[in-house]
Write an enzyme that holds these catalytic residues in place. Structure first.
Site, PDB file in Angstrom:
ATOM      1  N   LYS A  25     -64.723 -23.852  33.995  1.00 35.47           N
ATOM      2  CA  LYS A  25     -64.801 -23.599  32.550  1.00 35.47           C
ATOM      3  C   LYS A  25     -65.823 -24.539  31.915  1.00 35.47           C
ATOM      4  O   LYS A  25     -66.650 -24.119  31.106  1.00 35.47           O
ATOM      5  CB  LYS A  25     -63.430 -23.814  31.904  1.00 35.47           C
ATOM      6  CG  LYS A  25     -63.457 -23.677  30.393  1.00 35.47           C
ATOM      7  CD  LYS A  25     -62.153 -24.063  29.759  1.00 35.47           C
ATOM      8  CE  LYS A  25     -61.895 -25.540  29.850  1.00 35.47           C
ATOM      9  NZ  LYS A  25     -60.914 -26.055  28.876  1.00 35.47           N
ATOM     10  N   ARG A  30     -70.895 -24.808  29.077  1.00 35.84           N
ATOM     11  CA  ARG A  30     -72.112 -25.604  28.850  1.00 35.84           C
ATOM     12  C   ARG A  30     -73.354 -24.787  29.211  1.00 35.84           C
ATOM     13  O   ARG A  30     -74.350 -24.771  28.484  1.00 35.84           O
ATOM     14  CB  ARG A  30     -72.081 -26.874  29.701  1.00 35.84           C
ATOM     15  CG  ARG A  30     -71.214 -27.993  29.138  1.00 35.84           C
ATOM     16  CD  ARG A  30     -71.063 -29.074  30.189  1.00 35.84           C
ATOM     17  NE  ARG A  30     -70.373 -30.268  29.752  1.00 35.84           N
ATOM     18  CZ  ARG A  30     -69.054 -30.387  29.638  1.00 35.84           C
ATOM     19  NH1 ARG A  30     -68.282 -29.348  29.865  1.00 35.84           N
ATOM     20  NH2 ARG A  30     -68.507 -31.533  29.273  1.00 35.84           N
ATOM     21  N   ASP A  52     -61.703 -18.503  27.255  1.00 36.24           N
ATOM     22  CA  ASP A  52     -62.610 -19.498  26.673  1.00 36.24           C
ATOM     23  C   ASP A  52     -64.079 -19.112  26.815  1.00 36.24           C
ATOM     24  O   ASP A  52     -64.897 -19.398  25.932  1.00 36.24           O
ATOM     25  CB  ASP A  52     -62.368 -20.877  27.314  1.00 36.24           C
ATOM     26  CG  ASP A  52     -61.168 -21.569  26.680  1.00 36.24           C
ATOM     27  OD1 ASP A  52     -60.431 -20.897  25.939  1.00 36.24           O
ATOM     28  OD2 ASP A  52     -60.977 -22.780  26.921  1.00 36.24           O
ATOM     29  N   ASN A  99     -59.094 -20.904  21.141  1.00 39.59           N
ATOM     30  CA  ASN A  99     -58.621 -22.281  21.318  1.00 39.59           C
ATOM     31  C   ASN A  99     -59.558 -23.018  22.279  1.00 39.59           C
ATOM     32  O   ASN A  99     -59.130 -23.877  23.043  1.00 39.59           O
ATOM     33  CB  ASN A  99     -57.186 -22.275  21.867  1.00 39.59           C
ATOM     34  CG  ASN A  99     -56.495 -23.612  21.677  1.00 39.59           C
ATOM     35  OD1 ASN A  99     -57.041 -24.521  21.041  1.00 39.59           O
ATOM     36  ND2 ASN A  99     -55.308 -23.753  22.231  1.00 39.59           N
ATOM     37  N   GLY A 101     -62.055 -25.586  22.967  1.00 43.30           N
ATOM     38  CA  GLY A 101     -62.735 -26.809  22.532  1.00 43.30           C
ATOM     39  C   GLY A 101     -64.146 -26.860  23.075  1.00 43.30           C
ATOM     40  O   GLY A 101     -65.069 -27.371  22.423  1.00 43.30           O
ATOM     41  N   ASP A 332     -57.561 -33.681  32.833  1.00 41.37           N
ATOM     42  CA  ASP A 332     -56.947 -32.361  33.009  1.00 41.37           C
ATOM     43  C   ASP A 332     -56.184 -32.277  34.327  1.00 41.37           C
ATOM     44  O   ASP A 332     -55.018 -31.871  34.373  1.00 41.37           O
ATOM     45  CB  ASP A 332     -58.015 -31.262  32.959  1.00 41.37           C
ATOM     46  CG  ASP A 332     -58.482 -31.021  31.526  1.00 41.37           C
ATOM     47  OD1 ASP A 332     -57.784 -31.476  30.598  1.00 41.37           O
ATOM     48  OD2 ASP A 332     -59.535 -30.396  31.344  1.00 41.37           O
ATOM     49  N   GLU A 360     -54.407 -28.432  24.266  1.00 38.74           N
ATOM     50  CA  GLU A 360     -53.859 -27.140  23.850  1.00 38.74           C
ATOM     51  C   GLU A 360     -52.478 -27.283  23.229  1.00 38.74           C
ATOM     52  O   GLU A 360     -52.064 -26.520  22.369  1.00 38.74           O
ATOM     53  CB  GLU A 360     -53.800 -26.188  25.046  1.00 38.74           C
ATOM     54  CG  GLU A 360     -55.119 -25.528  25.404  1.00 38.74           C
ATOM     55  CD  GLU A 360     -56.077 -26.442  26.160  1.00 38.74           C
ATOM     56  OE1 GLU A 360     -55.863 -27.681  26.195  1.00 38.74           O
ATOM     57  OE2 GLU A 360     -57.071 -25.920  26.706  1.00 38.74           O
ATOM     58  N   HIS A 407     -52.454 -23.096  29.338  1.00 41.52           N
ATOM     59  CA  HIS A 407     -52.692 -22.617  30.703  1.00 41.52           C
ATOM     60  C   HIS A 407     -52.300 -23.645  31.756  1.00 41.52           C
ATOM     61  O   HIS A 407     -51.724 -23.315  32.793  1.00 41.52           O
ATOM     62  CB  HIS A 407     -54.162 -22.229  30.849  1.00 41.52           C
ATOM     63  CG  HIS A 407     -55.138 -23.313  30.460  1.00 41.52           C
ATOM     64  ND1 HIS A 407     -56.249 -23.607  31.181  1.00 41.52           N
ATOM     65  CD2 HIS A 407     -55.151 -24.194  29.413  1.00 41.52           C
ATOM     66  CE1 HIS A 407     -56.904 -24.592  30.604  1.00 41.52           C
ATOM     67  NE2 HIS A 407     -56.263 -24.963  29.531  1.00 41.52           N
ATOM     68  N   ARG A 408     -52.607 -24.913  31.479  1.00 40.39           N
ATOM     69  CA  ARG A 408     -52.330 -25.929  32.512  1.00 40.39           C
ATOM     70  C   ARG A 408     -50.831 -26.190  32.666  1.00 40.39           C
ATOM     71  O   ARG A 408     -50.366 -26.522  33.749  1.00 40.39           O
ATOM     72  CB  ARG A 408     -53.094 -27.224  32.217  1.00 40.39           C
ATOM     73  CG  ARG A 408     -54.587 -27.013  32.255  1.00 40.39           C
ATOM     74  CD  ARG A 408     -55.399 -28.238  32.541  1.00 40.39           C
ATOM     75  NE  ARG A 408     -56.793 -27.927  32.315  1.00 40.39           N
ATOM     76  CZ  ARG A 408     -57.554 -27.194  33.128  1.00 40.39           C
ATOM     77  NH1 ARG A 408     -57.065 -26.726  34.247  1.00 40.39           N
ATOM     78  NH2 ARG A 408     -58.813 -26.926  32.820  1.00 40.39           N
ATOM     79  N   LYS A 435     -56.704 -18.386  29.809  1.00 38.52           N
ATOM     80  CA  LYS A 435     -57.684 -19.285  29.177  1.00 38.52           C
ATOM     81  C   LYS A 435     -58.746 -19.733  30.181  1.00 38.52           C
ATOM     82  O   LYS A 435     -59.929 -19.832  29.849  1.00 38.52           O
ATOM     83  CB  LYS A 435     -56.970 -20.504  28.586  1.00 38.52           C
ATOM     84  CG  LYS A 435     -57.841 -21.356  27.702  1.00 38.52           C
ATOM     85  CD  LYS A 435     -56.994 -22.370  26.963  1.00 38.52           C
ATOM     86  CE  LYS A 435     -57.720 -22.931  25.747  1.00 38.52           C
ATOM     87  NZ  LYS A 435     -58.829 -23.797  26.061  1.00 38.52           N
TER      88      LYS A 435
END
Ligand SMILES: Nc1ncnc2c1ncn2[C@@H]1O[C@H](COP(=O)(O)OP(=O)(O)OP(=O)(O)O)[C@@H](O)[C@H]1O
Ligand SMILES: Nc1ccn([C@H]2C[C@H](O)[C@@H](COP(=O)(O)O)O2)c(=O)n1
Length: 676
Positions: A25, A30, A52, A99, A101, A332, A360, A407-408, A435
């Site tokens: 992600k 990026r 995302d 959502n 970031g 994460d 999140e 999601h995590r 996500k």
């Protein structure tokens, strides 16, 4: 991918095989932004397709980028380059960023420096995630950016005259101790203004999540941006910098997503010797910071080897070893350590994780609550979490896990399905994995192993047109289970026989059984294929139904189809519809339904069904046909149609489809061990 409201995962025992992960992600979003700021087109391979990246792509399209997808793996993004921004005096370009970031922060900076009139918003939680330090840094430069709601948080309005001068002669100061995304955003956006002069950024406070800055720097280099730096304190973009598309760019698989499978490999034994699990798409030399999760997993006991593009994981020390770790470098993936702690000897301590509170959800509080639900003892501090696992198997609890639209949380907590107590696990709102990893549960259940008896089967048997197929499909969809339409197998045998010029009568039993044993059949979500031909409609005719009823009388045909039917019993569970599901094929199934409806009612339903397909017939003829078919199915010697002794009877004559579904789901829920 449609996810149910909850997903019940039976107790899992092992993992083996290989899993291919989706793109990172962090790299994907990026790369999308840098490609958008470049001149010309960038071919991006292995891009993550998730919520995302979808919001980022939607935003870039609205900003004028072209997007082409020549195939599933490649996306070509046409950049904006030197094209003029929209006028700051016009109507705002409204961008909804969910959502994400990784979309909100960099786009805010990129658009403020590009100029134009924009409104950036997201879901409610996005509006609670801080952005004030970035906005302040942009305001220092003279960018016209303001809050549309609570100060310090999105939504934002940018109304910037592209020709207005900005205060670029002194270093831009930005805080680094709340989110490293603020620095990333500035690093990616500032080269737009560095044609004439060099531009510096100074980090205020201790920078967190430094590995994410390393990803940003590596990708800026791929897009031709030259930088000078003083550690992680000061970054200078050199004068004359210009985004230059690398042409083709391969996105690595997501190292944070790899952490769930590394953990699974470390936790679960493998029944294929010591080989364990192969994780493809990301390797030991990944540019992603979360690859350092490997060190922590090794410290807990995982055996991990690999190369530049893949990892091989297996169980090493068992039980795992509790660790105490400063997780600043893997914010994460550190969540996955919390799940591994369930299987460790002693108390695991994760520190320097204050950033979890503004993700999140408040991940420290959420993780403590859900691990507690499983039987662990957790101590949650402002920036730490201590986890003591359930003392032994008897202390584990069958839990219904809340996922907080995070999601995590869903992916980490799914690892509790490997619990030593053999308890199933319920994950509420599992769809939140979209996500970053929409196919997560398919991927996990594709490599997970458990004894067939642990995989639940719901059997729905009954006479023709009682509504079995309709009910079974709806129940399977609500539970996220696989579906076996066993009647289709007899219909396929009948069709295959007809195609081979073989009649359905007993004299041909041996040949019919051979055809049944080697049916070249493939089922996908909505269609049935026989020898590569779509036969979904062809097997539904009344004529094939009659012939299916005939071939189903033959014991050799029935036994030829047993293994094929057992093969449908796959994780996470199965709903099987037919005539002998509960009596013969899955006699140990935990829930068996015998569905009936009066003959008149069934004939009327079938009539309606056929009329809607443009097939003309009469209710009287249909009733005679179905009664003949019922009689044959009930009176045959081999596996006759009858309720299993432990079946629950359901007469749907007076019930709507939804009522029958609710009745069955109610019976199913009543048998589940989850505490609510
Ligand atoms: N409770 C119900 N109320 C009204 N219509 C229903 C109900 N259940 C099913 N039906 C309708 O009845 C028709 C027959 O249902 P379905 O095909 O599911 O039956 P079946 O038992 O699977 O049949 P077969 O054994 O021939 O495969 C369908 O058109 C379906 O929509
Ligand atoms: N488990 C099963 C399923 C089906 N049959 C036979 C009986 C039916 O007449 C025929 C077609 O089934 P349908 O698609 O109408 O459900 O197949 C069976 O014997 N055992």
């Amino acid at each position: 991918m449609d996810y149910p409201a909850f997903l019940d995962i039976p107790a899992l025992q092992g993992v083996a095989g290989r899993v291919r992960l989706p793109g990172s992600k962090s790299i994907s979003n990026r790369v999308l932004l840098l490609a958008a700021l470049s001149e010309g087109s960038t071919e991006i391979r292995g891009l993550l397709h998730s919520d995302d990246t979808r919001v980022m792509l939607d935003a870039l399209r609205r900003l004028g980028c072209t997007v082409q997808t020549p195939d599933a793996d490649r996306l070509c993004l046409g950049g904006l380059g030197a094209s003029p921004p929209p006028p700051h005096t016009g109507a705002p370009v409204k961008l909804f960023l969910g959502n994400a970031g990784t979309a909100m922060r960099p786009l805010a900076a990129a658009l403020a420096l590009r100029g134009g009139h924009y409104e950036l918003s997201g879901v409610a939680r996005m509006h609670e995630r801080p952005i004030g330090d970035l906005v302040q840094a942009l305001q220092q430069l003279g960018c016209a950016i303001e809050y549309l709601g609570t100060p310090g948080f999105p939504p934002l309005r940018i109304r910037q005259d592209a020709a207005a001068p900005l205060a670029l002669d002194r270093a831009i100061r930005v805080r680094g101790d709340v989110s490293s995304q603020f620095l990333t955003a500035l690093l990616m956006a500032l080269p737009q203004r560095a044609q004439q002069r060099e531009l510096s950024i100074e980090v205020v406070g201790e920078l967190i999540s430094k590995p994410y800055i390393d990803i940003t720097l590596a990708l800026l280099e791929r897009f031709g941006i030259a930088l000078r730096r003083d550690g992680y304190r000061r970054f200078t973009i050199l004068a004359g910098s210009r985004y230059h598309s690398p042409g083709v760019l391969q996105v690595e698989a997501d190292a944070s997503s790899a952490s769930y499978f590394i953990a699974a490999g470390a936790i679960a034994a493998s029944d294929t010797g010591q080989k364990g699990l192969k994780i493809e798409g990301v390797g030991l030399t990944s540019i992603q910071g979360d690859i350092r999760f490997i060190d922590a997993a090794r410290a807990m006991g995982a055996k991990i080897t690999g190369d530049a593009h893949s990892l091989q994981v297996r169980r090493g020390r068992w039980p795992l070893k509790a660790i105490s770790l400063d997780c600043n470098h893997i914010p994460d993936a550190a969540m996955t350590l919390a799940a591994m702690a369930l299987y460790a000897e002693g108390t695991t301590e994760l520190t320097n994780i204050a950033s979890w509170r503004v993700k999140e959800t408040d991940r420290i509080a959420a993780m403590a609550a859900e691990l507690g639900r499983l039987g662990a003892h957790c101590e949650a501090g402002e920036d730490y979490l201590r986890i003591t696992p359930p003392g032994d198997a008897a202390h584990w609890r069958a839990a219904s896990i809340r996922t907080y639209d995070d999601h995590r949380m869903a992916m980490c907590l799914s690892l509790a399905a490997f619990n030593p107590a053999g308890l199933p696990l319920r994950i509420l709102e599992p769809g939140c994995v979209a996500k970053t990893f929409p196919g997560y549960f398919d991927a996990l259940l594709g490599v997970a192993q458990t004894a067939a008896e642990r995989i639940p089967v719901i059997c729905i048997d009954g006479p023709t047109a009682s509504g079995k197929g309709t009910l079974a499909a709806a129940v399977a969809a609500r539970l996220g289970y696989h579906l076996l339409d066993s009647g289709a197998l007899y219909r396929l045998t009948a069709l295959s026989a007809a195609q081979h010029g073989v009649g359905p009568q007993a004299a041909n039993e041996a040949v019919l059984a051979e055809l049944a044993a080697s049916l070249p059949v493939r089922f996908d979500a909505t269609r049935v294929w026989l020898a590569g031909q779509d036969v979904s409609e062809a097997i539904r005719t009344e004529q094939i139904g009659m012939q299916a009823s005939q071939v189903s009388q033959l014991p050799l045909v029935r036994s030829a189809l047993v293994a094929l039917q057992h093969g449908f019993r796959r994780l996470p569970g199965l709903v099987a519809d037919g005539r002998d599901m509960g009596t013969v094929i899955f006699p140990q199934a935990p829930l068996k339904i015998y569905l009936t409806a009066s003959a008149q009612c069934r004939a009327e339903r079938r009539h309606k069904q056929l009329i809607s397909k443009g097939i003309s017939t009469t209710i009287a003829d249909l009733r005679a046909d179905l009664e003949a078919r019922d009689a044959r199915d009930m009176q045959r010697q081999s596996a006759p149609l009858k309720p299993a002794e432990d079946a629950l009877l359901l007469d749907s004559s007076e019930l709507t489809i939804d009522e029958t579904v609710d009745r069955v789901l109610g019976w199913w829920q009543a048998r589940q061990p989850f505490a609510h």
